[in-house]
Design a protein around this motif. Structure first.
Motif, PDB file in Angstrom:
ATOM      1  N   THR A  44       0.826  -1.207   0.000  1.00 39.81           N
ATOM      2  CA  THR A  44       0.000   0.000   0.000  1.00 39.81           C
ATOM      3  C   THR A  44       0.863   1.261   0.000  1.00 39.81           C
ATOM      4  O   THR A  44       1.804   1.371   0.787  1.00 39.81           O
ATOM      5  CB  THR A  44      -0.906   0.005   1.249  1.00 39.81           C
ATOM      6  OG1 THR A  44      -1.696  -1.178   1.248  1.00 39.81           O
ATOM      7  CG2 THR A  44      -1.816   1.228   1.256  1.00 39.81           C
ATOM      8  N   HIS A  45       0.527   2.173  -0.886  1.00 36.67           N
ATOM      9  CA  HIS A  45       1.219   3.458  -0.944  1.00 36.67           C
ATOM     10  C   HIS A  45       0.192   4.565  -1.174  1.00 36.67           C
ATOM     11  O   HIS A  45      -0.959   4.309  -1.532  1.00 36.67           O
ATOM     12  CB  HIS A  45       2.224   3.492  -2.111  1.00 36.67           C
ATOM     13  CG  HIS A  45       3.277   2.429  -2.057  1.00 36.67           C
ATOM     14  ND1 HIS A  45       4.298   2.416  -1.125  1.00 36.67           N
ATOM     15  CD2 HIS A  45       3.472   1.326  -2.830  1.00 36.67           C
ATOM     16  CE1 HIS A  45       5.071   1.356  -1.337  1.00 36.67           C
ATOM     17  NE2 HIS A  45       4.593   0.666  -2.364  1.00 36.67           N
ATOM     18  N   CYS A  65       5.198   9.440   0.432  1.00 32.44           N
ATOM     19  CA  CYS A  65       4.258   8.361   0.733  1.00 32.44           C
ATOM     20  C   CYS A  65       4.067   8.320   2.251  1.00 32.44           C
ATOM     21  O   CYS A  65       5.047   8.267   3.000  1.00 32.44           O
ATOM     22  CB  CYS A  65       4.834   7.046   0.216  1.00 32.44           C
ATOM     23  SG  CYS A  65       3.857   5.596   0.632  1.00 32.44           S
ATOM     24  N   HIS A  76       5.548   5.262   4.018  1.00 29.71           N
ATOM     25  CA  HIS A  76       6.991   5.137   3.796  1.00 29.71           C
ATOM     26  C   HIS A  76       7.568   6.531   3.561  1.00 29.71           C
ATOM     27  O   HIS A  76       7.748   6.946   2.408  1.00 29.71           O
ATOM     28  CB  HIS A  76       7.279   4.245   2.582  1.00 29.71           C
ATOM     29  CG  HIS A  76       6.493   2.967   2.580  1.00 29.71           C
ATOM     30  ND1 HIS A  76       5.467   2.698   1.705  1.00 29.71           N
ATOM     31  CD2 HIS A  76       6.583   1.881   3.390  1.00 29.71           C
ATOM     32  CE1 HIS A  76       4.962   1.500   1.960  1.00 29.71           C
ATOM     33  NE2 HIS A  76       5.620   0.981   2.972  1.00 29.71           N
ATOM     34  N   MET A 126       9.985   7.470   0.833  1.00 27.36           N
ATOM     35  CA  MET A 126       9.575   7.463  -0.588  1.00 27.36           C
ATOM     36  C   MET A 126       9.267   8.901  -0.988  1.00 27.36           C
ATOM     37  O   MET A 126       8.288   9.484  -0.520  1.00 27.36           O
ATOM     38  CB  MET A 126       8.308   6.610  -0.789  1.00 27.36           C
ATOM     39  CG  MET A 126       8.567   5.124  -0.952  1.00 27.36           C
ATOM     40  SD  MET A 126       7.020   4.212  -1.163  1.00 27.36           S
ATOM     41  CE  MET A 126       6.482   4.757  -2.783  1.00 27.36           C
TER      42      MET A 126
END
Ligand SMILES: [Cu+2]
Length: 117
Positions: free
Chosen positions: A69-70, A103, A106, A109
């Motif tokens: 998932t992003h 993101c 994350h 990212m």
């Protein structure tokens, strides 16, 4: 005389129809044209990480990271996608500038959209 000419005309029409049908079936087998200004979200990164477009153009993010998932969230909050595992998210940039995004799950990212006038 007349019936022969008519028959020839019909044959010509029939042949034309076959050629046209052949062309159209070939068209449907071609791959869809690549989406312009596309960023693929894959391997826990944005690819490419920086993209340059012109004002008024749209960026399409394609989420394709094997179920991970992003999302895509502008650092200045000017755009934000939902959390996604597949499908696409688009945003149209009307104002020139440099837009950095990240993101949420994350934070390492990172990506950039450069919008030229
Ligand atoms: Cu992510």
């Amino acid at each position: 005389m007349e019936p022969v000419n008519t028959r020839r005309a019909l044959i010509a029409v029939a042949l034309t129809a076959v050629v046209v049908a052949g062309c159209s079936s070939q068209t449907t087998q071609e791959k869809p044209a690549p989406v312009p200004n596309q960023v693929t979200v894959i391997d826990r990164s944005y690819s490419p990480s920086s993209i340059t477009i012109s004002a008024g153009e749209t960026v399409t993010w394609v989420f394709d990271d094997g179920g991970m998932t992003h999302d895509v969230v502008a650092d200045d909050k000017s755009f934000r996608s939902p959390l996604m595992v597949s499908d696409t998210f688009t945003h149209t940039f009307t104002e020139p500038g440099t837009y950095s995004y990240h993101c949420t799950p994350h934070p390492d990212m990172l990506g950039t959209v450069v919008v030229q006038p």
